[in-house]
Design a protein around this motif. Structure first.
Motif, mmCIF file in Angstrom:
data_model
loop_
_atom_site.group_PDB
_atom_site.id
_atom_site.type_symbol
_atom_site.label_atom_id
_atom_site.label_comp_id
_atom_site.label_asym_id
_atom_site.label_seq_id
_atom_site.Cartn_x
_atom_site.Cartn_y
_atom_site.Cartn_z
ATOM 1 N N VAL A 38 0.750 -1.252 -0.037
ATOM 2 C CA VAL A 38 0.018 -0.052 0.069
ATOM 3 C C VAL A 38 0.899 1.238 -0.088
ATOM 4 O O VAL A 38 1.428 1.452 0.901
ATOM 5 C CB VAL A 38 -1.083 0.136 1.159
ATOM 6 C CG1 VAL A 38 -1.617 1.358 1.315
ATOM 7 C CG2 VAL A 38 -1.626 -1.332 1.327
ATOM 8 N N THR A 39 0.900 1.949 -1.096
ATOM 9 C CA THR A 39 1.718 3.210 -1.114
ATOM 10 C C THR A 39 0.681 4.202 -1.211
ATOM 11 O O THR A 39 1.527 5.471 -1.168
ATOM 12 C CB THR A 39 2.496 2.887 -2.322
ATOM 13 O OG1 THR A 39 1.769 2.741 -3.447
ATOM 14 C CG2 THR A 39 3.600 1.836 -2.585
ATOM 15 N N ARG A 74 -12.494 5.632 10.085
ATOM 16 C CA ARG A 74 -13.871 5.964 9.590
ATOM 17 C C ARG A 74 -13.648 6.203 8.026
ATOM 18 O O ARG A 74 -12.387 6.189 7.520
ATOM 19 C CB ARG A 74 -14.432 7.416 10.256
ATOM 20 C CG ARG A 74 -14.444 7.186 11.566
ATOM 21 C CD ARG A 74 -15.384 8.305 12.122
ATOM 22 N NE ARG A 74 -16.032 8.134 13.368
ATOM 23 C CZ ARG A 74 -16.997 8.645 13.988
ATOM 24 N NH1 ARG A 74 -17.931 9.352 12.906
ATOM 25 N NH2 ARG A 74 -17.393 8.361 15.089
ATOM 26 N N PRO A 75 -14.491 6.147 7.329
ATOM 27 C CA PRO A 75 -14.264 6.496 5.659
ATOM 28 C C PRO A 75 -13.497 7.639 5.237
ATOM 29 O O PRO A 75 -12.921 7.484 4.375
ATOM 30 C CB PRO A 75 -15.958 7.068 5.409
ATOM 31 C CG PRO A 75 -16.781 6.136 6.360
ATOM 32 C CD PRO A 75 -16.086 6.522 7.801
ATOM 33 N N SER A 76 -13.119 8.660 6.178
ATOM 34 C CA SER A 76 -12.223 9.749 5.779
ATOM 35 C C SER A 76 -11.366 10.229 6.670
ATOM 36 O O SER A 76 -10.827 11.307 6.645
ATOM 37 C CB SER A 76 -13.133 10.789 5.109
ATOM 38 O OG SER A 76 -13.919 11.543 6.234
ATOM 39 N N ARG A 77 -11.094 9.378 7.658
ATOM 40 C CA ARG A 77 -10.190 9.651 8.702
ATOM 41 C C ARG A 77 -9.861 8.451 9.543
ATOM 42 O O ARG A 77 -10.631 7.736 9.703
ATOM 43 C CB ARG A 77 -10.643 10.673 9.884
ATOM 44 C CG ARG A 77 -11.746 10.239 10.626
ATOM 45 C CD ARG A 77 -11.954 11.461 11.708
ATOM 46 N NE ARG A 77 -13.066 10.997 12.458
ATOM 47 C CZ ARG A 77 -13.726 11.634 13.424
ATOM 48 N NH1 ARG A 77 -13.739 12.846 13.316
ATOM 49 N NH2 ARG A 77 -14.688 11.209 14.125
ATOM 50 N N PHE A 78 -8.707 8.484 10.208
ATOM 51 C CA PHE A 78 -8.261 7.361 11.510
ATOM 52 C C PHE A 78 -7.494 7.972 12.491
ATOM 53 O O PHE A 78 -6.969 9.204 12.347
ATOM 54 C CB PHE A 78 -7.571 6.356 10.541
ATOM 55 C CG PHE A 78 -6.132 6.916 10.020
ATOM 56 C CD1 PHE A 78 -5.092 6.483 10.604
ATOM 57 C CD2 PHE A 78 -6.374 7.225 8.668
ATOM 58 C CE1 PHE A 78 -3.802 6.859 10.025
ATOM 59 C CE2 PHE A 78 -5.039 7.364 8.103
ATOM 60 C CZ PHE A 78 -3.998 7.277 8.775
ATOM 61 N N GLY A 106 -5.977 19.407 -3.739
ATOM 62 C CA GLY A 106 -5.841 19.942 -2.285
ATOM 63 C C GLY A 106 -6.965 19.977 -1.442
ATOM 64 O O GLY A 106 -7.636 21.014 -0.916
ATOM 65 N N ARG A 107 -7.350 18.771 -1.322
ATOM 66 C CA ARG A 107 -8.742 18.403 -0.453
ATOM 67 C C ARG A 107 -8.490 16.924 0.127
ATOM 68 O O ARG A 107 -7.893 16.186 -0.275
ATOM 69 C CB ARG A 107 -9.811 18.571 -1.042
ATOM 70 C CG ARG A 107 -10.132 17.618 -2.496
ATOM 71 C CD ARG A 107 -11.355 17.738 -3.178
ATOM 72 N NE ARG A 107 -11.543 17.368 -4.509
ATOM 73 C CZ ARG A 107 -11.475 16.020 -4.915
ATOM 74 N NH1 ARG A 107 -11.801 15.187 -3.842
ATOM 75 N NH2 ARG A 107 -11.639 15.674 -5.888
ATOM 76 N N PRO A 108 -9.426 16.854 1.124
ATOM 77 C CA PRO A 108 -9.568 15.511 1.888
ATOM 78 C C PRO A 108 -9.921 14.521 0.912
ATOM 79 O O PRO A 108 -10.826 15.147 0.097
ATOM 80 C CB PRO A 108 -10.279 15.759 3.092
ATOM 81 C CG PRO A 108 -10.465 17.296 3.261
ATOM 82 C CD PRO A 108 -10.159 17.877 1.926
ATOM 83 N N ARG A 109 -9.696 13.388 1.337
ATOM 84 C CA ARG A 109 -10.248 12.207 0.388
ATOM 85 C C ARG A 109 -10.632 11.021 1.374
ATOM 86 O O ARG A 109 -10.290 11.105 2.510
ATOM 87 C CB ARG A 109 -9.192 11.684 -0.502
ATOM 88 C CG ARG A 109 -8.125 11.086 -0.164
ATOM 89 C CD ARG A 109 -7.149 10.395 -1.232
ATOM 90 N NE ARG A 109 -5.870 9.697 -0.711
ATOM 91 C CZ ARG A 109 -5.873 8.681 -0.004
ATOM 92 N NH1 ARG A 109 -6.955 7.875 0.200
ATOM 93 N NH2 ARG A 109 -4.882 8.090 0.360
ATOM 94 N N ARG A 110 -11.266 10.133 0.521
ATOM 95 C CA ARG A 110 -11.826 8.947 1.537
ATOM 96 C C ARG A 110 -10.607 7.723 1.676
ATOM 97 O O ARG A 110 -9.687 7.689 0.662
ATOM 98 C CB ARG A 110 -13.008 8.342 0.894
ATOM 99 C CG ARG A 110 -14.294 9.243 1.267
ATOM 100 C CD ARG A 110 -15.481 8.318 0.769
ATOM 101 N NE ARG A 110 -16.659 8.967 1.091
ATOM 102 C CZ ARG A 110 -16.979 9.062 2.419
ATOM 103 N NH1 ARG A 110 -16.625 8.382 3.172
ATOM 104 N NH2 ARG A 110 -18.172 9.674 2.548
ATOM 105 N N LEU A 111 -10.775 7.141 2.355
ATOM 106 C CA LEU A 111 -9.611 5.922 2.540
ATOM 107 C C LEU A 111 -9.956 4.822 1.684
ATOM 108 O O LEU A 111 -11.356 4.703 1.351
ATOM 109 C CB LEU A 111 -9.733 5.309 3.983
ATOM 110 C CG LEU A 111 -9.026 5.930 5.106
ATOM 111 C CD1 LEU A 111 -9.360 5.089 6.200
ATOM 112 C CD2 LEU A 111 -7.489 5.947 4.972
ATOM 113 N N SER A 112 -9.046 4.274 0.757
ATOM 114 C CA SER A 112 -9.371 3.125 -0.225
ATOM 115 C C SER A 112 -9.388 2.248 0.640
ATOM 116 O O SER A 112 -9.501 1.742 1.593
ATOM 117 C CB SER A 112 -8.239 3.118 -1.229
ATOM 118 O OG SER A 112 -6.931 2.605 -0.380
#
Length: 126
Positions: A38-39, A74-78, A106-112
């Motif tokens: 996972v890179t 969570r979907p967009s943070r840990f 330049g924005r947050p994203r969700r975890l894959s």
């Protein structure tokens, strides 16, 4: 500990604790994740929040150890939790809220899905 980590009182400066926690967190997101194939975490994760409890001073020359686990995914943070040990005694506890970030946009994203699967084994006790 390095000599430059000390404050005027001969203890490790409070800001250096965050550097030690950062080194542990980076080892997870860069080294361990890369070993697992996972890179994408290397491409952008920002800190939304840090919380640090300083329980006792740490002096120069003493070995320290950091135990680290995830409290939440969570979907967009840990949330990364840590304990810093001075010998066998807990000297500090901390938490970091980490947000995957798309640097180009330049924005947050969700975890894959791959990132979530990599992080799941690091979930510790609530």
């Amino acid at each position: 500990m390095r000599w430059s980590d000390l404050d005027a009182f001969g203890h490790v400066n409070n800001a250096r604790f965050l550097t030690l926690y950062e080194e542990a967190r980076v080892a997870l997101m860069f080294d361990a994740a890369r070993e697992a194939g996972v890179t994408s975490l290397e491409q952008g994760v920002v800190i939304y929040r840090h919380e640090v409890d300083y329980l006792r001073p740490v002096g120069y020359g003493r070995p320290v150890r950091i135990d680290m686990w995830l409290e939440e995914i969570r979907p967009s943070r840990f949330v990364v939790a840590y304990e810093l040990f001075d010998g066998e005694v807990v000297a500090s506890r901390a938490r970091s809220v980490c947000v995957p970030f798309d640097l180009a946009a330049g924005r947050p994203r969700r975890l894959s899905d791959a990132e979530r699967e990599f992080l799941k084994p690091w979930l510790g006790p609530a």
